[in-house]
Design an enzyme around this catalytic site. Structure first.
Site, short mmCIF file in Angstrom:
data_model
loop_
_atom_site.label_atom_id
_atom_site.label_comp_id
_atom_site.label_asym_id
_atom_site.label_seq_id
_atom_site.Cartn_x
_atom_site.Cartn_y
_atom_site.Cartn_z
N ASN A 8 -6.06 -3.76 4.90
CA ASN A 8 -6.69 -3.22 3.69
C ASN A 8 -6.98 -4.38 2.72
OD1 ASN A 8 -6.64 -2.38 0.88
ND2 ASN A 8 -6.22 -0.33 1.62
N ASP A 10 -8.43 -4.13 -0.37
CA ASP A 10 -8.67 -3.68 -1.76
C ASP A 10 -8.28 -4.74 -2.79
OD1 ASP A 10 -9.33 -1.25 -0.70
OD2 ASP A 10 -7.51 -0.22 -1.37
N HIS A 11 -7.13 -5.39 -2.56
CA HIS A 11 -6.62 -6.25 -3.63
C HIS A 11 -7.25 -7.64 -3.65
CE1 HIS A 11 -4.32 -3.00 -5.01
NE2 HIS A 11 -3.73 -2.86 -3.85
N ARG A 19 -11.75 -10.82 -13.16
CA ARG A 19 -12.52 -11.82 -13.91
C ARG A 19 -14.01 -11.59 -13.86
NH1 ARG A 19 -9.61 -16.62 -15.14
NH2 ARG A 19 -11.59 -17.40 -15.88
N HIS A 44 -10.59 1.12 0.13
CA HIS A 44 -10.48 2.39 -0.61
C HIS A 44 -11.46 2.35 -1.78
CE1 HIS A 44 -7.49 5.38 -2.77
NE2 HIS A 44 -8.73 5.79 -2.79
N ARG A 46 -12.24 3.94 -4.89
CA ARG A 46 -11.64 4.91 -5.81
C ARG A 46 -12.69 5.43 -6.78
NH1 ARG A 46 -5.82 4.58 -6.04
NH2 ARG A 46 -6.06 5.93 -7.84
N ARG A 50 -11.96 0.74 -9.45
CA ARG A 50 -11.17 -0.33 -10.06
C ARG A 50 -11.11 -1.60 -9.21
NH1 ARG A 50 -5.08 2.11 -9.46
NH2 ARG A 50 -6.01 3.86 -10.55
N HIS A 51 -11.31 -1.45 -7.90
CA HIS A 51 -11.33 -2.68 -7.08
C HIS A 51 -12.58 -2.70 -6.19
CE1 HIS A 51 -9.06 0.09 -4.56
NE2 HIS A 51 -7.89 -0.17 -5.13
N GLU A 70 -11.09 4.50 3.01
CA GLU A 70 -10.18 5.48 2.38
C GLU A 70 -10.88 6.07 1.18
OE1 GLU A 70 -6.71 3.51 1.09
OE2 GLU A 70 -6.18 2.90 3.10
N THR A 100 -1.27 3.33 -7.33
CA THR A 100 -1.69 3.35 -5.93
C THR A 100 -1.53 4.78 -5.41
OG1 THR A 100 -1.29 2.36 -3.76
CG2 THR A 100 0.63 2.69 -5.14
N THR A 101 -1.95 5.03 -4.19
CA THR A 101 -1.88 6.40 -3.65
C THR A 101 -0.42 6.83 -3.55
OG1 THR A 101 -3.80 5.76 -2.37
CG2 THR A 101 -2.80 7.88 -1.84
N GLU A 151 -2.58 9.87 9.23
CA GLU A 151 -1.86 8.65 8.85
C GLU A 151 -0.67 9.08 8.00
OE1 GLU A 151 -4.17 5.43 7.20
OE2 GLU A 151 -2.42 4.58 6.20
N HIS A 191 1.35 2.24 4.03
CA HIS A 191 1.67 2.21 2.60
C HIS A 191 3.03 1.55 2.36
CE1 HIS A 191 1.62 3.06 -1.65
NE2 HIS A 191 0.33 3.32 -1.48
N GLY A 192 2.98 0.48 1.60
CA GLY A 192 4.21 -0.21 1.22
C GLY A 192 4.86 -1.00 2.34
N GLY A 213 -2.02 -3.44 3.32
CA GLY A 213 -2.88 -4.17 2.40
C GLY A 213 -2.15 -5.07 1.43
N HIS A 214 -1.47 -4.46 0.45
CA HIS A 214 -0.94 -5.22 -0.67
C HIS A 214 -0.06 -6.39 -0.23
CE1 HIS A 214 1.74 -6.01 -4.13
NE2 HIS A 214 0.61 -5.88 -4.80
N1 PXP Z 1 -3.16 3.54 4.06
C1 PXP Z 1 -3.63 4.30 3.05
C2 PXP Z 1 -4.19 5.63 3.41
C3 PXP Z 1 -3.62 3.85 1.72
O1 PXP Z 1 -4.09 4.63 0.73
C4 PXP Z 1 -3.14 2.55 1.45
C5 PXP Z 1 -3.20 2.01 0.06
O2 PXP Z 1 -4.53 1.96 -0.39
C6 PXP Z 1 -2.68 1.79 2.52
C7 PXP Z 1 -2.67 2.31 3.82
C8 PXP Z 1 -2.17 0.39 2.33
O3 PXP Z 1 -1.02 0.39 1.51
P1 PXP Z 1 -0.45 -0.98 1.02
O4 PXP Z 1 -1.50 -1.64 0.18
O5 PXP Z 1 0.77 -0.59 0.25
O6 PXP Z 1 -0.13 -1.79 2.24
#
Ligand code: PXP
Length: 238
Positions: A8, A10-11, A19, A44, A46, A50-51, A70, A100-101, A151, A191-192, A213-214
Protein backbone atom coordinates in the site's frame (compact mmCIF):
# COMPACT_ATOMS: atom_id res chain seq x y z
CA UNK A 1 1.17 -21.81 -1.65
CA UNK A 2 3.33 -18.68 -1.69
CA UNK A 3 1.92 -15.78 0.28
CA UNK A 4 1.44 -12.69 -1.90
CA UNK A 5 2.34 -9.17 -0.78
CA UNK A 6 0.26 -6.14 -1.74
CA UNK A 7 2.18 -2.96 -0.99
CA UNK A 8 0.00 0.00 0.00
CA UNK A 9 1.61 3.26 -1.17
CA UNK A 10 -0.88 5.73 0.40
CA UNK A 11 1.70 7.25 2.72
CA UNK A 12 4.10 8.03 -0.10
CA UNK A 13 1.29 10.33 -1.22
CA UNK A 14 0.87 11.59 2.37
CA UNK A 15 4.44 12.95 2.27
CA UNK A 16 3.79 14.54 -1.13
CA UNK A 17 0.51 16.15 -0.03
CA UNK A 18 2.15 17.53 3.14
CA UNK A 19 4.13 19.99 0.97
CA UNK A 20 2.11 20.13 -2.23
CA UNK A 21 5.12 18.98 -4.24
CA UNK A 22 5.13 16.50 -7.13
CA UNK A 23 7.44 14.19 -5.19
CA UNK A 24 7.61 11.56 -3.80
CA UNK A 25 5.68 10.01 -6.67
CA UNK A 26 3.42 7.06 -5.70
CA UNK A 27 3.91 5.59 -9.18
CA UNK A 28 7.70 5.57 -8.74
CA UNK A 29 7.25 3.92 -5.33
CA UNK A 30 4.85 1.39 -6.87
CA UNK A 31 7.35 0.47 -9.59
CA UNK A 32 10.15 0.12 -7.02
CA UNK A 33 7.86 -2.08 -4.90
CA UNK A 34 6.98 -4.32 -7.87
CA UNK A 35 10.66 -4.62 -8.78
CA UNK A 36 11.41 -5.62 -5.19
CA UNK A 37 8.94 -8.48 -4.98
CA UNK A 38 5.52 -6.93 -4.40
CA UNK A 39 2.74 -8.91 -6.08
CA UNK A 40 0.31 -6.02 -6.28
CA UNK A 41 -0.06 -2.35 -5.41
CA UNK A 42 -2.75 -1.11 -3.04
CA UNK A 43 -4.01 2.48 -2.96
CA UNK A 44 -6.91 3.95 -0.98
CA UNK A 45 -8.77 6.84 -2.57
CA UNK A 46 -10.45 8.45 0.43
CA UNK A 47 -13.43 10.77 0.16
CA UNK A 48 -11.33 13.65 1.57
CA UNK A 49 -8.47 12.88 -0.87
CA UNK A 50 -6.02 13.31 1.98
CA UNK A 51 -3.29 11.26 0.31
CA UNK A 52 -4.02 9.45 -2.98
CA UNK A 53 -5.62 11.72 -5.62
CA UNK A 54 -7.96 10.78 -8.48
CA UNK A 55 -5.16 11.11 -11.06
CA UNK A 56 -2.93 8.74 -9.06
CA UNK A 57 -5.40 5.90 -9.56
CA UNK A 58 -5.29 6.11 -13.35
CA UNK A 59 -1.52 6.55 -13.35
CA UNK A 60 -1.04 3.55 -11.05
CA UNK A 61 -3.35 1.41 -13.15
CA UNK A 62 -1.32 2.22 -16.27
CA UNK A 63 1.99 1.56 -14.49
CA UNK A 64 1.49 -1.71 -12.61
CA UNK A 65 0.06 -5.08 -13.62
CA UNK A 66 -2.12 -5.52 -10.53
CA UNK A 67 -3.80 -2.61 -8.76
CA UNK A 68 -6.05 -3.16 -5.75
CA UNK A 69 -7.99 0.04 -5.10
CA UNK A 70 -9.32 0.43 -1.58
CA UNK A 71 -12.41 2.53 -1.30
CA UNK A 72 -15.63 3.24 0.49
CA UNK A 73 -18.72 3.44 -1.68
CA UNK A 74 -18.77 7.23 -2.11
CA UNK A 75 -20.32 8.10 -5.49
CA UNK A 76 -17.33 10.16 -6.74
CA UNK A 77 -14.90 7.40 -5.76
CA UNK A 78 -17.00 4.74 -7.48
CA UNK A 79 -16.78 6.80 -10.68
CA UNK A 80 -12.96 6.99 -10.45
CA UNK A 81 -12.80 3.22 -9.97
CA UNK A 82 -15.10 2.48 -12.89
CA UNK A 83 -13.07 4.80 -15.15
CA UNK A 84 -9.66 3.38 -14.12
CA UNK A 85 -10.74 -0.27 -13.87
CA UNK A 86 -8.24 -1.59 -11.32
CA UNK A 87 -7.95 -5.37 -11.21
CA UNK A 88 -9.61 -5.35 -7.78
CA UNK A 89 -11.49 -3.04 -5.47
CA UNK A 90 -11.43 -3.64 -1.74
CA UNK A 91 -14.48 -2.14 -0.08
CA UNK A 92 -13.74 -0.56 3.27
CA UNK A 93 -15.72 1.49 5.78
CA UNK A 94 -14.60 5.09 6.02
CA UNK A 95 -15.21 7.76 8.60
CA UNK A 96 -14.06 11.28 7.89
CA UNK A 97 -12.37 11.90 11.23
CA UNK A 98 -10.46 8.63 11.46
CA UNK A 99 -6.67 8.48 11.12
CA UNK A 100 -6.93 5.17 9.27
CA UNK A 101 -9.53 2.47 8.53
CA UNK A 102 -10.57 1.62 12.05
CA UNK A 103 -12.86 -1.36 11.71
CA UNK A 104 -14.21 -3.86 9.26
CA UNK A 105 -17.03 -3.20 6.83
CA UNK A 106 -20.49 -4.30 7.99
CA UNK A 107 -21.30 -6.28 4.85
CA UNK A 108 -24.12 -8.15 6.60
CA UNK A 109 -25.86 -4.83 7.35
CA UNK A 110 -24.60 -3.09 4.22
CA UNK A 111 -27.96 -2.78 2.49
CA UNK A 112 -28.84 -2.10 -1.12
CA UNK A 113 -26.21 0.57 -1.82
CA UNK A 114 -23.42 -1.89 -1.12
CA UNK A 115 -25.08 -4.65 -3.14
CA UNK A 116 -25.60 -2.27 -6.09
CA UNK A 117 -21.97 -1.09 -6.00
CA UNK A 118 -20.71 -4.68 -6.05
CA UNK A 119 -22.87 -5.48 -9.07
CA UNK A 120 -21.49 -2.40 -10.90
CA UNK A 121 -17.89 -3.46 -10.24
CA UNK A 122 -18.48 -7.05 -11.25
CA UNK A 123 -20.23 -5.93 -14.45
CA UNK A 124 -17.15 -3.81 -15.22
CA UNK A 125 -14.91 -6.89 -14.81
CA UNK A 126 -13.40 -5.71 -11.52
CA UNK A 127 -13.11 -8.33 -8.77
CA UNK A 128 -14.39 -7.29 -5.36
CA UNK A 129 -12.92 -7.89 -1.95
CA UNK A 130 -14.48 -6.82 1.35
CA UNK A 131 -12.42 -5.60 4.30
CA UNK A 132 -14.12 -7.21 7.27
CA UNK A 133 -13.61 -8.29 10.84
CA UNK A 134 -12.81 -12.00 11.21
CA UNK A 135 -16.46 -13.01 11.61
CA UNK A 136 -18.30 -15.83 9.87
CA UNK A 137 -21.46 -13.78 9.24
CA UNK A 138 -19.45 -11.10 7.40
CA UNK A 139 -17.75 -13.77 5.27
CA UNK A 140 -21.14 -15.30 4.47
CA UNK A 141 -22.62 -11.90 3.56
CA UNK A 142 -19.61 -11.14 1.33
CA UNK A 143 -20.11 -14.43 -0.50
CA UNK A 144 -23.83 -13.77 -0.85
CA UNK A 145 -23.16 -10.36 -2.43
CA UNK A 146 -20.72 -11.81 -4.95
CA UNK A 147 -17.34 -10.81 -3.50
CA UNK A 148 -14.52 -13.06 -4.66
CA UNK A 149 -12.24 -12.30 -1.73
CA UNK A 150 -12.34 -11.13 1.85
CA UNK A 151 -9.59 -9.26 3.65
CA UNK A 152 -9.51 -9.68 7.42
CA UNK A 153 -8.73 -6.56 9.44
CA UNK A 154 -5.65 -7.40 11.52
CA UNK A 155 -5.66 -4.07 13.39
CA UNK A 156 -7.12 -5.68 16.52
CA UNK A 157 -4.31 -8.24 16.57
CA UNK A 158 -1.63 -5.62 15.78
CA UNK A 159 -2.76 -3.27 18.53
CA UNK A 160 -3.29 -5.89 21.21
CA UNK A 161 -0.62 -5.44 23.88
CA UNK A 162 -1.18 -8.52 26.06
CA UNK A 163 0.05 -11.94 25.04
CA UNK A 164 -3.30 -13.56 25.86
CA UNK A 165 -5.17 -10.92 23.86
CA UNK A 166 -2.91 -11.36 20.86
CA UNK A 167 -3.33 -15.14 20.99
CA UNK A 168 -7.12 -14.75 21.15
CA UNK A 169 -7.11 -12.38 18.14
CA UNK A 170 -4.89 -14.75 16.17
CA UNK A 171 -7.26 -17.64 16.91
CA UNK A 172 -10.22 -15.56 15.74
CA UNK A 173 -8.42 -14.71 12.47
CA UNK A 174 -7.29 -18.31 11.93
CA UNK A 175 -10.80 -19.66 12.55
CA UNK A 176 -12.39 -17.15 10.21
CA UNK A 177 -9.72 -17.85 7.57
CA UNK A 178 -10.45 -21.59 7.74
CA UNK A 179 -14.17 -20.98 7.36
CA UNK A 180 -13.73 -18.56 4.46
CA UNK A 181 -11.34 -20.86 2.59
CA UNK A 182 -13.71 -23.82 3.11
CA UNK A 183 -16.53 -21.72 1.67
CA UNK A 184 -14.41 -21.11 -1.42
CA UNK A 185 -13.59 -17.42 -1.04
CA UNK A 186 -10.04 -16.06 -1.33
CA UNK A 187 -8.56 -14.85 1.97
CA UNK A 188 -6.34 -11.81 2.47
CA UNK A 189 -5.41 -9.91 5.61
CA UNK A 190 -3.93 -6.57 6.51
CA UNK A 191 -3.70 -3.48 8.64
CA UNK A 192 -1.09 -2.63 11.22
CA UNK A 193 1.25 -5.42 10.15
CA UNK A 194 4.97 -4.79 10.59
CA UNK A 195 8.27 -6.65 10.83
CA UNK A 196 7.60 -7.41 14.52
CA UNK A 197 4.14 -8.94 14.24
CA UNK A 198 3.80 -10.41 10.74
CA UNK A 199 5.27 -13.87 11.46
CA UNK A 200 2.28 -15.24 13.37
CA UNK A 201 -0.09 -14.14 10.59
CA UNK A 202 2.16 -15.76 7.97
CA UNK A 203 1.65 -19.10 9.77
CA UNK A 204 -2.10 -19.12 9.01
CA UNK A 205 -2.11 -21.30 5.88
CA UNK A 206 -5.45 -20.16 4.44
CA UNK A 207 -4.30 -16.56 4.10
CA UNK A 208 -3.16 -16.01 0.51
CA UNK A 209 -2.25 -12.32 0.54
CA UNK A 210 -1.12 -9.64 3.00
CA UNK A 211 -1.65 -5.95 2.28
CA UNK A 212 0.85 -3.79 4.11
CA UNK A 213 1.48 -0.06 3.85
CA UNK A 214 2.38 2.20 6.75
CA UNK A 215 5.14 0.06 8.24
CA UNK A 216 6.82 -0.47 4.85
CA UNK A 217 6.82 3.27 4.09
CA UNK A 218 8.09 4.00 7.61
CA UNK A 219 10.81 1.36 7.27
CA UNK A 220 11.80 2.76 3.86
CA UNK A 221 12.56 6.08 5.57
CA UNK A 222 14.99 4.37 7.94
CA UNK A 223 16.58 2.11 5.33
CA UNK A 224 16.78 4.88 2.73
CA UNK A 225 17.91 7.77 4.95
CA UNK A 226 21.67 7.12 4.71
CA UNK A 227 21.61 7.07 0.89
CA UNK A 228 19.46 10.22 0.72
CA UNK A 229 21.80 12.14 3.03
CA UNK A 230 24.89 10.92 1.14
CA UNK A 231 23.30 12.02 -2.17
CA UNK A 232 22.63 15.56 -0.89
CA UNK A 233 26.07 15.82 0.70
CA UNK A 234 27.71 14.85 -2.58
CA UNK A 235 25.77 17.58 -4.43
CA UNK A 236 27.06 20.11 -1.91
CA UNK A 237 30.67 19.32 -2.65
CA UNK A 238 32.46 22.42 -4.06
N1 PXP B 1 -5.73 -3.27 3.84
C1 PXP B 1 -6.73 -2.37 3.93
C2 PXP B 1 -8.07 -2.79 3.43
C3 PXP B 1 -6.52 -1.07 4.43
O1 PXP B 1 -7.54 -0.19 4.51
C4 PXP B 1 -5.22 -0.71 4.81
C5 PXP B 1 -4.94 0.69 5.27
O2 PXP B 1 -5.24 1.60 4.25
C6 PXP B 1 -4.21 -1.66 4.70
C7 PXP B 1 -4.48 -2.94 4.23
C8 PXP B 1 -2.79 -1.35 5.07
O3 PXP B 1 -2.68 -1.05 6.44
P1 PXP B 1 -1.33 -0.51 7.00
O4 PXP B 1 -1.05 0.81 6.32
O5 PXP B 1 -1.59 -0.37 8.47
O6 PXP B 1 -0.28 -1.52 6.69
Amino acid sequence: MALRLGVNIDHVATVRQARGTVYPDPVEAALLAMRSGADSIVAHLREDRRHIQDADIGALKRAVPRLNMEMAIWPSVIEVALAARPERVTLVPERRAELTTEGGLDVAGGGRRLARAIVRFRDAGITVSTFIGPEERQVRASLDLGASAVEFHTGGYAEETSRAGRTAELRRIARAARGAAAAGIEVAAGHGLNIGNVSAIVRIPEIEELNIGHSIVARALVLGFPAAVREMKSLMRR
